[in-house]
Scaffold this motif. Structure first.
Motif, PDB file in Angstrom:
ATOM      1  N   VAL A 196       0.689  -0.996  -0.171  1.00  0.00           N
ATOM      2  CA  VAL A 196      -0.019   0.067  -0.042  1.00  0.00           C
ATOM      3  C   VAL A 196       0.659   1.395  -0.162  1.00  0.00           C
ATOM      4  O   VAL A 196       1.964   1.153  -0.017  1.00  0.00           O
ATOM      5  CB  VAL A 196      -0.960  -0.147   1.164  1.00  0.00           C
ATOM      6  CG1 VAL A 196      -1.896  -1.028   1.157  1.00  0.00           C
ATOM      7  CG2 VAL A 196      -0.238   0.117   2.617  1.00  0.00           C
ATOM      8  N   ARG A 197       0.207   2.182  -0.099  1.00  0.00           N
ATOM      9  CA  ARG A 197       0.804   3.798   0.226  1.00  0.00           C
ATOM     10  C   ARG A 197       0.437   4.174   1.470  1.00  0.00           C
ATOM     11  O   ARG A 197      -0.688   4.210   1.617  1.00  0.00           O
ATOM     12  CB  ARG A 197       0.465   4.604  -1.148  1.00  0.00           C
ATOM     13  CG  ARG A 197       0.989   4.455  -2.356  1.00  0.00           C
ATOM     14  CD  ARG A 197       2.238   4.780  -2.472  1.00  0.00           C
ATOM     15  NE  ARG A 197       2.932   4.430  -3.827  1.00  0.00           N
ATOM     16  CZ  ARG A 197       4.144   4.562  -4.168  1.00  0.00           C
ATOM     17  NH1 ARG A 197       4.930   5.172  -3.374  1.00  0.00           N
ATOM     18  NH2 ARG A 197       4.533   4.134  -5.445  1.00  0.00           N
ATOM     19  N   ASP A 198       1.444   4.532   2.340  1.00  0.00           N
ATOM     20  CA  ASP A 198       1.013   5.306   3.478  1.00  0.00           C
ATOM     21  C   ASP A 198       0.668   6.251   3.594  1.00  0.00           C
ATOM     22  O   ASP A 198       0.474   7.147   2.505  1.00  0.00           O
ATOM     23  CB  ASP A 198       2.379   4.892   4.554  1.00  0.00           C
ATOM     24  CG  ASP A 198       3.431   5.890   4.063  1.00  0.00           C
ATOM     25  OD1 ASP A 198       3.296   6.881   3.234  1.00  0.00           O
ATOM     26  OD2 ASP A 198       4.647   5.734   4.760  1.00  0.00           O
ATOM     27  N   ALA A 199       0.410   7.091   4.665  1.00  0.00           N
ATOM     28  CA  ALA A 199      -0.187   8.639   4.702  1.00  0.00           C
ATOM     29  C   ALA A 199       0.702   9.650   3.983  1.00  0.00           C
ATOM     30  O   ALA A 199       0.463  10.603   3.718  1.00  0.00           O
ATOM     31  CB  ALA A 199      -0.478   8.927   6.107  1.00  0.00           C
ATOM     32  N   PHE A 234      -3.580   1.106  10.506  1.00  0.00           N
ATOM     33  CA  PHE A 234      -4.644   1.268   9.347  1.00  0.00           C
ATOM     34  C   PHE A 234      -6.091   2.137   9.894  1.00  0.00           C
ATOM     35  O   PHE A 234      -6.649   1.466  10.754  1.00  0.00           O
ATOM     36  CB  PHE A 234      -5.100  -0.023   8.780  1.00  0.00           C
ATOM     37  CG  PHE A 234      -3.910  -0.797   7.883  1.00  0.00           C
ATOM     38  CD1 PHE A 234      -3.791  -0.406   6.630  1.00  0.00           C
ATOM     39  CD2 PHE A 234      -3.158  -1.741   8.716  1.00  0.00           C
ATOM     40  CE1 PHE A 234      -2.810  -1.117   5.836  1.00  0.00           C
ATOM     41  CE2 PHE A 234      -2.107  -2.084   8.019  1.00  0.00           C
ATOM     42  CZ  PHE A 234      -2.016  -1.871   6.545  1.00  0.00           C
ATOM     43  N   SER A 235      -5.933   3.138   9.561  1.00  0.00           N
ATOM     44  CA  SER A 235      -7.527   3.924   9.966  1.00  0.00           C
ATOM     45  C   SER A 235      -8.509   3.793   9.230  1.00  0.00           C
ATOM     46  O   SER A 235      -8.387   3.759   8.026  1.00  0.00           O
ATOM     47  CB  SER A 235      -7.137   5.645   9.890  1.00  0.00           C
ATOM     48  OG  SER A 235      -8.413   6.021  10.188  1.00  0.00           O
ATOM     49  N   TYR A 242      -4.180   5.415   5.499  1.00  0.00           N
ATOM     50  CA  TYR A 242      -5.747   5.787   5.705  1.00  0.00           C
ATOM     51  C   TYR A 242      -6.481   4.689   4.690  1.00  0.00           C
ATOM     52  O   TYR A 242      -6.311   4.697   3.512  1.00  0.00           O
ATOM     53  CB  TYR A 242      -5.899   7.197   5.300  1.00  0.00           C
ATOM     54  CG  TYR A 242      -5.220   8.203   6.081  1.00  0.00           C
ATOM     55  CD1 TYR A 242      -4.932   7.972   7.719  1.00  0.00           C
ATOM     56  CD2 TYR A 242      -4.972   9.582   5.820  1.00  0.00           C
ATOM     57  CE1 TYR A 242      -4.001   8.782   8.206  1.00  0.00           C
ATOM     58  CE2 TYR A 242      -4.189  10.513   6.350  1.00  0.00           C
ATOM     59  CZ  TYR A 242      -3.750  10.133   7.555  1.00  0.00           C
ATOM     60  OH  TYR A 242      -3.050  11.148   8.480  1.00  0.00           O
ATOM     61  N   GLY A 243      -7.586   4.276   5.212  1.00  0.00           N
ATOM     62  CA  GLY A 243      -8.222   3.341   4.403  1.00  0.00           C
ATOM     63  C   GLY A 243      -7.651   2.146   4.144  1.00  0.00           C
ATOM     64  O   GLY A 243      -7.671   1.291   5.120  1.00  0.00           O
ATOM     65  N   ALA A 244      -7.369   1.721   3.066  1.00  0.00           N
ATOM     66  CA  ALA A 244      -6.931   0.267   2.660  1.00  0.00           C
ATOM     67  C   ALA A 244      -7.892  -0.701   3.151  1.00  0.00           C
ATOM     68  O   ALA A 244      -7.568  -1.796   3.854  1.00  0.00           O
ATOM     69  CB  ALA A 244      -5.516   0.337   3.063  1.00  0.00           C
TER      70      ALA A 244
END
Length: 456
Positions: free
Chosen positions: A326-329, A380-381, A404-406
């Protein structure tokens, strides 16, 4: 049960509890089985607050939920004497919200039991000054009695724990006394919601303390009890302690044949899954879960069984943690595979959750104690609003990597309760799963693992 599988089983049980709470009213009721009751009362104002004797304008609302939105079941406005009267029509027998307001300001709120043909009344003087609102009727009196017994029991347990003379026999006697009082409410308030809830609670509470009594009471509990399957779970555990798992499965089969609804049968079938897990019989547990999917397709329990099966196939301790990228914040690439060589704590949460916020100091202390060379925290928010997430981090220091999300990662890890955390070892294998307020357990598990010479 081996300790490493404890939290896994708790997740499945948590799912069961959630489903049970969703269906704790009488199962499989429809709109055609609506219930009606009458509700009246008098609301006044204390003379030291208002010397006038005009008590008109109090609004009294009885409400339920309809797809998450308030649903008005009954409404009335007081006359100049403060009197109101209404008919309440509810979709089913149950406990609903009661709200009293005046001039747009809520004066009090609480609960009211609604059952067909029940006639309830109340009086209240505002401001309440710490007094509770008492609703008088057979149904509401029984519900209040049930709640009072539970409250007194919980207070007694707190007193025992805080006492320097605490001992297990003292607690056992308290439990036996409370369950007897709960069970006898059926004689005091026959055929009421409060007495039915109390009877099921007497069985549930007695598990582990008076197992033979629990099994005996289960044989006398009507299948129409709204918490029947909660009691079944408790009785199964008691029977397993008394006579072993084979006897417990025999009990489940017997009780399953007695129930009348598919919903109850599905709930009892879910207990078979958990019973097999208790015995570390995961192949048998998977088989039972598949049976639920086949027999009760297109129901909430088929969904539960699918999630339970996925959990056992992919997320048991010792299995490889599902990989993700994933890509982080900050927009940087984050791959789980790149974190090999150190322990990883994955956490799924919502920033506005009070429980998560209360556990932040312990979370941060764990990271500071172990350091980034031994532990990486990936958070993971599940809050989709970026502004809410950014506002949360503006006010707090929260070390680790943040995403955020994912939602796809949440699905990989079968997340349906927040907060939920996974601990992963340096080789990429799952150590355990932790649901809810479990930061203290995570801290202890990490310290114990790193104390082992082979893991230093």
């Amino acid at each position: 049960m081996k300790p490493s599988f404890l939290h896994m089983r708790q997740l499945v049980l948590y799912c069961v509890i959630g489903m049970t709470m969703f269906s704790c009213a009488q199962p499989e009721q429809s709109v055609s089985q609506q219930v009606q009751s009458s509700f009246e009362g008098t609301l006044t104002i204390r003379p030291e607050i208002d010397l006038s004797t005009d008590y008109s304008g109090f609004e009294v609302l009885v409400a339920g939920d309809n797809a998450g939105e308030p649903d008005t079941l009954g409404y009335a406005v007081t006359d100049t004497m403060g009197y109101f009267s209404m008919q309440v029509t509810a979709p089913e027998r149950g406990v609903y919200r009661l709200v009293m307001s005046r001039l747009g300001q809520i004066q009090a709120s609480g609960q009211i039991a609604i059952a067909d043909g029940d006639s309830a009344s109340m009086t209240a003087r505002f401001p309440l000054q710490g007094h509770n609102i008492r609703i008088r009727s057979e149904e509401n009196s029984s519900l209040q009695a049930y709640q009072n017994i539970r409250t007194q029991h919980e207070q007694s347990l707190v007193t025992f724990v805080q006492s320097e003379t605490y001992d297990e026999e003292q607690v056992r006697n308290q439990v036996q006394q409370t369950t007897m009082i709960l069970w006898t409410l059926q004689q005091t308030f026959p055929n009421t919601m409060g007495s039915e809830l109390a009877a099921a609670e007497a069985i549930r509470m007695g598990t582990g303390w008076e197992d033979s009594v629990v099994v005996a009471r289960m044989s006398r509990l009507p299948v129409s009890n709204p918490r029947y399957t909660d009691a079944v779970r408790a009785a199964r555990q008691s029977e397993a302690r008394l006579r072993g798992q084979i006897a417990a499965f025999t009990l489940l089969e017997s009780l399953s044949q007695q129930v009348e609804s598919d919903l109850q049968r599905a709930e009892i079938a879910s207990e078979k899954v958990i019973a097999h897990m208790d015995s570390m019989e995961f192949d048998a547990a998977l088989l039972e879960a598949r049976k639920i999917q086949e027999e009760f397709g297109e129901t909430q329990w088929a969904t539960w069984a699918e999630r339970a099966a996925y959990e056992m196939e992919h997320l048991l301790p010792g299995m490889e943690a599902p990989l993700f990228s994933v890509r982080d914040a900050n927009g940087d690439s984050l791959k789980l595979a790149d974190l090999r060589g150190k322990h990883v704590l994955l956490e799924f949460y919502r920033p506005e959750d009070d429980l998560y916020q209360r556990e932040l100091p312990g979370r941060n202390d764990l990271f500071e104690t172990l350091g980034s060379t031994q532990l990486e925290i990936v958070s993971f928010s599940m809050q989709p609003d970026t502004l809410v997430n950014e506002g949360f981090f503006e006010e707090r220091v929260v070390p680790g990597r943040h995403v955020y999300g994912a939602q796809e990662v949440a699905e990989l890890y079968n997340i349906n309760v927040l907060p939920t955390r996974f601990l992963i070892d340096p080789n990429g294998s799952l150590i355990d799963k932790y649901i809810g307020g479990t930061m203290a357990a995570i801290y202890e598990d990490m310290i114990n693992r790193l104390d082992q010479p082979s893991l230093n």
